[in-house]
Scaffold this motif. Sequence first.
Motif, short mmCIF file in Angstrom:
data_model
loop_
_atom_site.label_atom_id
_atom_site.label_comp_id
_atom_site.label_asym_id
_atom_site.label_seq_id
_atom_site.Cartn_x
_atom_site.Cartn_y
_atom_site.Cartn_z
N GLY A 174 0.64 -1.32 -0.03
CA GLY A 174 -0.18 -0.06 0.00
C GLY A 174 0.74 1.13 -0.05
N ALA A 175 2.15 1.22 -0.02
CA ALA A 175 3.13 2.29 -0.26
C ALA A 175 2.90 3.13 -1.45
CB ALA A 175 4.45 1.99 0.44
N GLY A 176 2.53 2.17 -2.19
CA GLY A 176 2.52 2.93 -3.58
C GLY A 176 3.51 2.38 -4.78
N LYS A 177 3.81 1.44 -4.35
CA LYS A 177 5.19 0.78 -5.31
C LYS A 177 4.78 0.52 -6.61
CE LYS A 177 6.02 -3.07 -2.55
NZ LYS A 177 4.96 -2.71 -1.46
N GLY A 178 3.59 -0.22 -6.51
CA GLY A 178 3.16 -0.68 -8.15
C GLY A 178 2.79 0.73 -8.89
N THR A 179 1.98 1.55 -8.05
CA THR A 179 1.63 2.84 -8.95
C THR A 179 2.75 3.74 -9.55
OG1 THR A 179 -0.47 3.06 -7.55
CG2 THR A 179 0.50 5.03 -8.75
N ILE B 136 15.01 2.38 -3.60
CA ILE B 136 13.91 3.44 -3.15
C ILE B 136 13.24 2.83 -1.79
CG2 ILE B 136 12.26 4.78 -3.52
CD1 ILE B 136 14.46 6.01 -4.95
N ASN B 137 13.25 3.60 -0.86
CA ASN B 137 12.29 3.12 0.34
C ASN B 137 11.12 4.14 0.11
OD1 ASN B 137 11.18 1.82 2.36
ND2 ASN B 137 12.49 3.03 4.08
N LEU B 138 10.02 3.49 -0.11
CA LEU B 138 8.82 4.47 -0.10
C LEU B 138 8.24 4.31 1.58
CD1 LEU B 138 6.75 3.80 -3.32
CD2 LEU B 138 7.81 6.20 -2.39
N GLU B 139 8.23 5.74 1.95
CA GLU B 139 7.90 5.73 3.44
C GLU B 139 6.46 6.03 3.43
OE1 GLU B 139 12.01 6.26 5.99
OE2 GLU B 139 11.17 7.77 5.39
N VAL B 140 5.74 5.39 4.36
CA VAL B 140 4.40 5.66 4.42
C VAL B 140 3.76 5.48 5.91
CG1 VAL B 140 3.37 5.82 2.05
CG2 VAL B 140 3.47 3.70 3.41
N MET C 245 -2.03 5.50 6.73
CA MET C 245 -2.21 5.59 5.06
C MET C 245 -2.42 4.28 4.53
SD MET C 245 -1.95 8.05 2.53
CE MET C 245 -0.91 9.23 2.39
N VAL C 246 -1.39 3.38 4.86
CA VAL C 246 -1.52 2.07 4.13
C VAL C 246 -2.72 1.37 4.60
CG1 VAL C 246 -0.48 -0.35 4.77
CG2 VAL C 246 1.20 1.51 4.48
N ALA C 247 -3.25 1.23 5.70
CA ALA C 247 -4.52 0.63 6.09
C ALA C 247 -5.79 1.17 4.99
CB ALA C 247 -4.90 0.75 7.71
N GLU C 248 -5.69 2.40 5.02
CA GLU C 248 -6.60 3.22 4.24
C GLU C 248 -6.44 2.99 2.51
OE1 GLU C 248 -8.71 6.16 2.23
OE2 GLU C 248 -6.62 6.33 2.11
N ARG C 249 -5.32 2.87 2.22
CA ARG C 249 -4.99 2.72 0.79
C ARG C 249 -5.48 1.30 0.49
NH1 ARG C 249 0.53 5.17 -0.49
NH2 ARG C 249 0.14 7.43 -0.53
N LEU C 250 -5.19 0.14 1.38
CA LEU C 250 -5.29 -1.30 1.06
C LEU C 250 -6.57 -1.61 0.59
CD1 LEU C 250 -2.44 -2.95 2.79
CD2 LEU C 250 -2.55 -2.58 0.61
N SER C 251 -7.51 -0.93 1.99
CA SER C 251 -8.86 -1.49 1.90
C SER C 251 -9.67 -0.85 0.87
CB SER C 251 -9.63 -1.19 3.18
OG SER C 251 -9.39 0.12 3.45
N ALA C 252 -8.96 0.38 0.37
CA ALA C 252 -9.83 0.94 -0.96
C ALA C 252 -9.13 0.49 -2.22
CB ALA C 252 -9.67 2.68 -0.66
N ASN D 256 3.90 9.74 1.50
CA ASN D 256 2.55 10.21 1.92
C ASN D 256 2.08 11.53 1.10
OD1 ASN D 256 2.34 8.61 4.55
ND2 ASN D 256 4.17 9.58 5.02
N GLN D 257 3.21 11.84 0.10
CA GLN D 257 2.76 13.00 -0.70
C GLN D 257 1.74 12.71 -1.75
OE1 GLN D 257 6.80 15.20 -1.51
NE2 GLN D 257 7.34 13.17 -1.32
#
Length: 219
Positions: free
Chosen positions: A14-19, A113-117, A121-128, A199-200
């Motif tokens: 959910g950190a946004g790696k795929g996106t 790259i370490n995408l820090e979140v 944020m992670v819980a919210e993104r994964l469920s959505a 988080n940006q």
Amino acid sequence: MTNRVIIVVLGKQGAGKGTQCKRLAQSLGIPHVSTGDILRAAVRDKTPLGLEVEGILTAGGLVNDELVGRLVKERFAEADAQGGALLDGYPRNQAQATLLEEILGDDGIKLVINLEVSSEMVAERLSARRVCQECGAIYRDTDIEAISGTCEKCGGDVVQRPDDQPEAILRRLATYELDTAPLLNFYEARGLLVAVDGNQTTDEVTAAILNVVRERQLA
Ligand code: AMP
């Protein structure tokens, strides 16, 4: 060391790696190699590999190191990956990191790259999160494609991943802390690690990563 641009993107689910990898692949002209996407495609197509790993993916567990290593090695041998690749979801533990060094040989990893979140944020993104079963495009549950169930890019079905259910999410995040987070020290010690604030906004994160890539003269 060769000029092959191998970039590893680490970060919690959910950190946004795929996106980010999809966007970076376009900007940098190197493929996005996601072991999760490769495994999900095998499950969707019901190949022997897919049938073997389906239960593990649904439960949020890890597929064995040797099998995933073989997939990565095969993917790196393909023509489009000769100039480099963005690795997403691999390596996941120290054994895979060691195997990756063997697979790459002289090419070596150029940047991690370490995408820090934040955890919230992670819980919210994964469920959505909703994904296209065909091409892996990523949506949010409020996007029109997710509501209609049809991908705007390829017309495939947009669904919730079975491992984005609460129980599997908890398991995956625990595995990340236990097995994957220690890799940060490993790559830091090699001078390869750069942290980026995940988080940006999506655009801001892409711009921040591209800055690092240019600073390191990888593009
Ligand atoms: P991801 O899309 O990276 O979250 O991966 C989805 C699932 O695929 C994981 O929960 C694992 O079951 C499996 N998987 C992906 N990459 C790996 C890996 N490097 N090692 C083991 N299992 C993996």
